[in-house]
Enzyme design. Structure first.
Site, mmCIF file in Angstrom:
data_model
loop_
_atom_site.group_PDB
_atom_site.id
_atom_site.type_symbol
_atom_site.label_atom_id
_atom_site.label_comp_id
_atom_site.label_asym_id
_atom_site.label_seq_id
_atom_site.Cartn_x
_atom_site.Cartn_y
_atom_site.Cartn_z
ATOM 1 N N ARG A 46 5.704 -27.146 -14.910
ATOM 2 C CA ARG A 46 5.438 -25.680 -14.238
ATOM 3 C C ARG A 46 5.631 -25.086 -15.887
ATOM 4 N NH1 ARG A 46 8.041 -23.242 -11.094
ATOM 5 N NH2 ARG A 46 8.980 -21.666 -12.289
ATOM 6 N N TYR A 98 -20.429 -13.860 -10.802
ATOM 7 C CA TYR A 98 -19.585 -15.119 -10.523
ATOM 8 C C TYR A 98 -19.666 -14.921 -8.873
ATOM 9 C CZ TYR A 98 -17.066 -19.122 -7.768
ATOM 10 O OH TYR A 98 -16.445 -20.635 -6.705
ATOM 11 N N ASP A 168 -16.367 -13.551 -19.647
ATOM 12 C CA ASP A 168 -16.803 -15.032 -19.269
ATOM 13 C C ASP A 168 -17.434 -15.528 -19.366
ATOM 14 O OD1 ASP A 168 -16.919 -17.118 -17.403
ATOM 15 O OD2 ASP A 168 -16.347 -16.631 -15.464
ATOM 16 N N LYS A 193 -16.834 -26.712 -15.499
ATOM 17 C CA LYS A 193 -18.426 -26.660 -15.986
ATOM 18 C C LYS A 193 -18.071 -27.790 -17.470
ATOM 19 C CE LYS A 193 -18.630 -24.572 -12.373
ATOM 20 N NZ LYS A 193 -17.813 -23.553 -12.086
#
Length: 380
Positions: A46, A98, A168, A193
Site C-alpha cells: 500500500r 466531470y 484536471d 482515459k
C-alpha cells in the site's frame, strides 16, 4: 530525451538483475526486510510497490514533474487532492466539470466543513471572486462543453493571492499540455482515459513539483489506501508506450470530424477547441500543442437524437473516453446526471448535447458512420 522516447524508455526500475524489455509485474503485498531498523523503501505494497513506483516515475517524467502518485481511479486522484483541505477552506470550480467531481463537492464538502463556489468565466476573474479562497480547481478543456481556461493567467492571480491551483488535465495528457509548466501547483488525471488508452484499466494520477505538497499527498495516499494496483500499473505503463502515436491520431481525427460537423446542415452547435470559431481557440494554441479527442455537438430540431445514437455502427453508446475506440454519450443522463436539471440548463449542458470521444479508426469510416446515422435520424 523527447516525449516519444520518454514514453517508451523513461521511468525508474528497482531491480536490474534481470532486465527484460518490459517492466516486471510485482504482485507481492509485503517485502522481506534486511533487519530490524534496516528497512528498504518497499515494505508493504500500500505504501510502495515496484511496478507502481515505475509508472509513477514514468508519468512524473512525462509531466516534467518531480512527483507523481498513482491512484485506483481518477476520482481517487481527485479525492486525494481534496484531502489537503480542512474545515473552513473554500474551493472554486469551473461551471462544467466531470459529473463525479461535481457529485463529490456538491454533496460531501458540507459534511467536511468545506465551502465551494462555481465560477462561470475564469478568464476574467473579479478580485472579489477570490476573497477567502483556498484553492481553484479547473478542467481545461472542460467536460463536456470543452471550455478553455488560461492556466498561466489564473496561476498568476492565484499566486498573488496565495491560492492553490489544481488542473484536471485528463483530456489532453502531458503530451499536449503541461499545466505545471504554466504555473499550476497540482495536476490530476483520470488515467483510465488516454494514459491507458484501451478501456481496460481504472486508474488516476496526481502530479506536483512542490516538496511539501508531495509529502502531504504521499501521506494521504498511504492513509486512504486508494492506490494504483500492480496490474493496473503494468497496463498503464504499457499504454503509455503508444500514447504519443495515439494522441496524434485522436487529434487528427477529432479535428477533421469537428470541421465536418461544423458545416453540416444537421448540426446546430459544435464544441471543440480546435475550431477557429471556438471563443478561446487562441488560448488553446498558446498553452497546448493539440486539441484532443473529445468534442460535443447538438443536433438541430429536425433530427432525432436518440435515433441518431442508436443508428451509429462504429461509435458505441457508452460513458468514459480516451480509448482507441470511438464512443458517444449523452451527458445530461449519463456522465453528468448528478447535476440538477436546472443547473445543467444554466451552465449550458442542454438535453440535446452529445459528447463524442473520437478514436483512432479510419476517419473516413467514422465520418461515413456519422453521415448515415444523421440521415436515419432525420425527421421526415
Amino acid at each position: 530525451m523527447k516525449y516519444e522516447t520518454k514514453a517508451v524508455h523513461a521511468g525508474f526500475r528497482t531491480n536490474e538483475d534481470v532486465y527484460g524489455v518490459n517492466v516486471p509485474l510485482e504482485l507481492s503485498t509485503t517485502f522481506v526486510q534486511p533487519g530490524i531498523e534496516n528497512y528498504t523503501d518497499f515494505q508493504y505494497a500500500r505504501g510502495n510497490n515496484p511496478t507502481r513506483y515505475y509508472v509513477e516515475t514514468l508519468v512524473a517524467q512525462l509531466e516534467d514533474a518531480n512527483y507523481a502518485l498513482g491512484t485506483s481511479s481518477g476520482m481517487a486522484a481527485t479525492t486525494l487532492v481534496f484531502g489537503l483541505f480542512k474545515k473552513g477552506d473554500k474551493i472554486l470550480f469551473n461551471s462544467n466539470v466531470y459529473g463525479g467531481t461535481y457529485r463529490y463537492f456538491s454533496t460531501l464538502f458540507e459534511d467536511h466543513g468545506l465551502e465551494y463556489e462555481i465560477i462561470r468565466d475564469f478568464n476574467h476573474l473579479d478580485e472579489t471572486d477570490l476573497d477567502d479562497v483556498t484553492a481553484i480547481f479547473i478542467e481545461t478543456p472542460s467536460n463536456p462543453l470543452l471550455e478553455i481556461y488560461d492556466i498561466a493567467y489564473i496561476s498568476k492571480i492565484a499566486k498573488e493571492k496565495d491560492i492553490l491551483l489544481i488542473v484536471d488535465n485528463t483530456f489532453l495528457t502531458s503530451y499536449f499540455q503541461k499545466p505545471l509548466d504554466l504555473g499550476a501547483d497540482i495536476v490530476v488525471y483520470s488515467a483510465t482515459k488516454f494514459y491507458s488508452g484501451h478501456s481496460d484499466s481504472i486508474s488516476g494520477f496526481v502530479c506536483t513539483n512542490d516538496d511539501q505538497l508531495y509529502e502531504k499527498l504521499k501521506f494521504l495516499q498511504n492513509t486512504y489506501g486508494g492506490i494504483l494496483s500492480p496490474f493496473d500499473s503494468y497496463l498503464i505503463q504499457r499504454g503509455i508506450k503508444t500514447l504519443p502515436l495515439r494522441m496524434e491520431r485522436h487529434n487528427e481525427n477529432a479535428l477533421k470530424i469537428a470541421q465536418y460537423l461544423e458545416n453540416h446542415e444537421a448540426i446546430s452547435k459544435v464544441y471543440y477547441p480546435g475550431l477557429k470559431s471556438h471563443p478561446n481557440h487562441d488560448i488553446q494554441n498558446k498553452q497546448a500543442t493539440g486539441y484532443g479527442a473529445v468534442l460535443s455537438i447538438v443536433l438541430k430540431s429536425n433530427y432525432n437524437m436518440k435515433i441518431f445514437a442508436k443508428s451509429l455502427k462504429i461509435f458505441a453508446l457508452a460513458v468514459s473516453l480516451g480509448g482507441v475506440e470511438s464512443l458517444i454519450c449523452h451527458p445530461a443522463t449519463m456522465t453528468h446526471e448528478s447535476y440538477p436539471v436546472e443547473l445543467q440548463k444554466e451552465i449550458g449542458i442542454e438535453y440535446g448535447l452529445l459528447r463524442i470521444s473520437v478514436g483512432i479508426e479510419n476517419v473516413n469510416d467514422l465520418i461515413e458512420d456519422i453521415e448515415q446515422a444523421l440521415e436515419n435520424s432525420r425527421i421526415k
